[in-house]
Structure formats: C-alpha cells, structure tokens
Design an enzyme around this catalytic site. Structure first.
Site, PDB file in Angstrom:
ATOM      1  N   THR A  89       0.807  -1.222   0.000  1.00  0.00           N
ATOM      2  CA  THR A  89       0.000   0.000   0.000  1.00  0.00           C
ATOM      3  C   THR A  89       0.839   1.270   0.000  1.00  0.00           C
ATOM      4  O   THR A  89       0.703   2.123  -0.889  1.00  0.00           O
ATOM      5  CB  THR A  89      -0.946  -0.001   1.214  1.00  0.00           C
ATOM      6  N   ASP A 103      -3.814   1.121  -5.668  1.00  0.00           N
ATOM      7  CA  ASP A 103      -2.409   0.800  -5.444  1.00  0.00           C
ATOM      8  C   ASP A 103      -2.045  -0.619  -5.870  1.00  0.00           C
ATOM      9  O   ASP A 103      -0.930  -0.890  -6.276  1.00  0.00           O
ATOM     10  CB  ASP A 103      -2.045   1.003  -3.967  1.00  0.00           C
ATOM     11  N   HIS A 122      -2.059  -9.220  -0.886  1.00  0.00           N
ATOM     12  CA  HIS A 122      -1.313  -8.597  -1.985  1.00  0.00           C
ATOM     13  C   HIS A 122       0.130  -8.456  -1.538  1.00  0.00           C
ATOM     14  O   HIS A 122       0.462  -8.721  -0.387  1.00  0.00           O
ATOM     15  CB  HIS A 122      -1.910  -7.231  -2.340  1.00  0.00           C
TER      16      HIS A 122
END
Length: 502
Positions: A79, A258, A358
């Site tokens: 992020t 992002d 992620h």
C-alpha cells in the site's frame, strides 16, 4: 496570384490548428482529482456485472471517459510504496518507501505504517534513495512558478501527505483517521475545490476499501461484489456533490488503486525450516526483507532455498525488472511467496487464516489495479492498453501544465488517453511564436515560392511558343530574327532574349 493562394490556405490551416488544439478547461489552472480505492483490482467492476449487479456510476464514467485494461504497478505490491509511486512517478528503489514496514540501517530504525509519528517525519520520505526521494505531485503543484494563478493542493489521507516533504505541506490536508466517514471525506475535498478564497486545483482522496474486505473475505467472495456496488454508490455521491457546486464538468477525475488482491490458499511456516533466532524479518507477508544474524547469511540463504513455493534472492540477485534492489532499505535477503501463499513464523507473524492478500510479484495479473478517468482533457469512450503506475505522475503534470520533477515514468506511454490540450492562459507556441503566426508565415513562404515557380514556367512557355511561331528562323546552334542572335543556353539568358525580340 499568391494572395489568392495564401488567404484560403491561411484560413483553412489556421482554423484547423485552433480547432484541434483547443479544449475547454473552464479555469486558468486545470483541476485534477486523484482518487484511490485501496485494493481495487482491475476486474472488480466486471466481476459485479457477471453476478448481474449494476454499477451505473462507474459505467457512466467509463462510457464518457477512459478505462485502462489494467495498470502495471510496482514491486513490491504493497500500500504505502505504490501510493507513493502514483504521486512521485518513481519506483520503490528510487523513492525509498520499499514496504509498509522497512528497516533503515543508517537511521537504525524500523518504519511501520501504523506509527503516526513516523508517517509525519520527512526523513522517511526524503532519504534512503538513489533518486533523491521523489517529489509528490502536491508539492510539484504548489512549487510551480509559471502559472498566472497561485496553485493549491488538498490531500485527504494519502500516504506521505502528513509529512513536510521537501519543506512543503499540502495547503489543505488531514492526518489519517480511519473512522472518518467516506461521505465526509468527499464533502471536505469538494469544499476545498469550491472555496471562494484559495480554492485548490489539485485534490487527492483515499478510501481504505475494498482492501480491508479483500483481506478478510477474499477477492472472489460475494461480499466483495456487494462492496463494489457500495463503492459505486459512493462514486455517485461524489458526482452529485461536484455537480451541486458546478464542478463536475471542469474537474479531471482519475480513479485508480495501489494494487489488486489474490485469494490465499495456504501458508508457509518459515521457522519450520530455518531457526527464527538466526534472522530478523522486516515487511509483511507475502514478501519479507530478511536480516540474517552476523556470520549466518549464507546458512540462512541456503536453508530458505529449500522451502517450496518460495523464491529467495540475495540482494544483488534481485531482478532489475523489479526496480527494487538499489536502496539501502532493501536487506541482504529477500523472500517472496508464490501467488496464493502466505508467510508466517512464530516470532514475526503467527500463521492465521485470511481470505486474500497482496504484495506478490507485479507480474501477476491479480496484483494489477484498475484505472478510470473522466473530464475535459480525456477522450470519451476510450479503452486503453495497459500502462505503468509510474506514468500517472507525468500525466497529471501534463494536465496541470506544470514541470514534472525527475521521475521514472513516461508521458509517451500514457498521453494517448488525452485529447489535445490548449491551456487558457496562452496560445500554443513554437520557437517563441504563436501557432497562428507560424502557420501564416509558412503559408506566405509557400505562396511566394509558388509565385516564383509560376513566373519561371511562364517565361519558358513564351520561349517555346515563339520558336513554334518562327520555325524558319531556328537553326541548329543559332536563332535569327533578321540578324545574328545566340541560342538560349541558360535560365539567365531568358531576360536578354526577351529584350532582343523586335
């Protein structure tokens, strides 16, 4: 004769140039609103459609604007690093934010994204880099000295915006408060754009969803579909508020993210293979920067290499394509889990069940975010091929007509999504002259050249015509008109020839 040629051409070319160059911006300083929905994967809108759910507001922006197939974000797909890339146009090794958690050996300190005092400290955003740390777009905008108007930036919760980067704060900003309702965030940014005194021309707005739900329930869950529909309604509220203040038609809106999200299927217990007392971990699953204990780097590396579903790099061996290794905050060993796997160990991150995550390689399509743009400078109904997240910074600089700071992006990769821009504070220029002046000059020169060519041609036609009228006077090597006269041999002889004709 040349005026008859020049005037129509002037009006034709001049009018074409002005029509092609002009685009209505409604302000001397064009406006841009950059919005991030954290963790919004490139295909989430299509997932909702496949489930029979409607997203009318996203659809309207796409139909009347631009949609990229996806965006190639930067490694590692976390992020803070990717948000800072969007606003600086730099890879992580260049801007220095290499993770949500990172260790700086010069500071001998560990940065953690939930430590507010560190988020406000400029040293984490200005140092530790090969490229000088980058310059956030809100700083570039306010530093611009070429504009006829003073420029102001307003930032709502974007990573890095609470720090005084390069000695500059956004004119308006708020420290992160997760409890602040999303509609209130929109109300604030609209108020900053519509202020009677010192209105902003650049706004940045951050929302934490759908990232949170993606972690807990996974990207393929029915709850995620509900979330996408809810976020569509939030975009509808934004559009309503912009229209209420007569801003919607003049603001260039960019909505992106992002990173994406991948479904997690299993965990890798690192300390089942490597004694956790022989290394320290910095970062978050599924990618860790590892600092081995003194003298144990090779031992730790060899043991890590034996673990399945794990890629292990010595720092110097990290592929150049990741643009990641040239920074002091990247440690001697980097490990990255295969897509769909989580990392855990007893001392750093206990194993736990999660829906999605992620941070995987940006080669995986599941990590790619979405991109939608709408406004007076963008094409309408245009589907773009993928481009890179580092390209967004030079794109915004182009729209705002400001000089970008050094960056890793390329305007050439992304400017195809734009109409031709003509900024209202002055006509386009070429070598110091306006386009209209240059066009007129070129047409005049063209007409003068054509006039000269026509004169030469007329003289030659007259000569040939004369020869045909008096064939009995023409002999090989000479021409006679009642006396001796030489044959024309050069263009320069034509004037003499005409004077000697009775």
């Amino acid at each position: 004769m040349w005026l008859k040629i020049a005037l129509p051409l002037f009006f034709l070319f001049g009018q074409h140039c002005l029509c092609e160059a002009h685009i209505e911006t409604h302000t001397k300083n064009p406006r841009v609103l950059l919005i991030s929905f954290d963790g919004f994967r490139w295909d989430y809108v299509e997932l909702a459609h496949r489930e029979g759910r409607k997203t009318p507001n996203f659809d309207s922006l796409i139909q009347n604007g631009v949609k990229a197939k996806w965006v190639k974000n930067v490694f590692a797909t976390k992020t803070f690093p990717n948000h800072y890339t969007l606003v600086t146009g730099m890879y992580e090794e260049s801007h220095g934010v290499v993770g949500n958690e990172m260790y700086d050996p010069v500071f001998n300190e560990t940065f953690k994204m939930n430590n507010f005092s560190q988020e406000c400290d400029p040293k984490w955003w200005n140092n530790g880099t090969k490229g000088g740390g980058g310059e956030p777009i809100w700083v570039t905008n306010q530093k611009d000295e070429q504009s006829l108007e003073r420029r102001w930036s307003g930032v709502m919760f974007w990573p890095g915006s609470s720090a005084k980067v390069h000695g500059v704060h956004p004119y308006h900003y708020m420290d992160y408060d997760a409890s602040l309702p999303n509609k209130t965030r929109i109300d604030n940014i609209v108020k900053w754009f519509s202020a009677k005194e010192d209105p902003i021309n650049l706004g940045l707005l951050y929302f934490s969803e759908p990232d949170g739900l993606g972690h807990s329930k996974g990207p393929e869950s029915l709850q995620m579909i509900d979330m996408i529909v809810a976020l569509d309604r939030l975009v509808g509220y934004l559009i309503e508020q912009l229209k209420a203040y007569s801003l919607f038609e003049s603001i260039n809106i960019i909505i992106t993210s992002d990173h994406g999200m991948a479904q997690i299927k299993s965990s890798i217990k690192i300390d089942d293979t490597v004694n956790s007392s022989t290394y320290k971990v910095y970062g978050s699953s599924p990618i860790w920067n590892i600092m081995p204990s003194d003298g144990l780097q090779e031992e730790v590396y060899e043991k890590l290499k034996k673990i399945k579903h794990l890629t292990v790099y010595r720092k110097e061996d990290i592929p150049e394509k990741f643009h990641y290794k040239h920074n002091r905050r990247v440690l001697p060993i980097l490990i990255a889990a295969d897509e769909g796997y989580s990392l855990c160990d007893v001392n750093h991150l206990p194993c736990q069940e999660i829906g999605g995550n992620h941070g995987f390689s940006n080669d995986f399509k599941s990590m790619h975010p979405f991109f939608i743009a709408h406004g007076p400078v963008f094409k309408r109904g245009y589907i773009s091929e993928p481009f890179n997240s580092v390209d967004v910074y030079p794109l915004i600089c182009k729209i705002l007509n400001i000089q970008p700071a050094p960056n890793n992006g390329s305007l050439d990769n992304i400017q195809h999504i734009l109409k031709l821009i003509e900024h209202k504070h002055g006509p386009r220029q070429l070598f110091g002259f306006t386009v209209t002046a240059v066009t007129f000059l070129l047409v005049v020169l063209f007409a003068a050249m054509m006039s000269g060519i026509c004169c030469i041609a007329a003289c030659r036609v007259q000569r040939i015509h004369t020869h045909h009228l008096h064939p009995h006077l023409v002999k090989l090597g000479s021409v006679h008109f009642g006396g001796n006269m030489r044959l024309l041999t050069t263009d320069d002889d034509e004037d003499d020839y005409e004077e000697e004709i009775p």
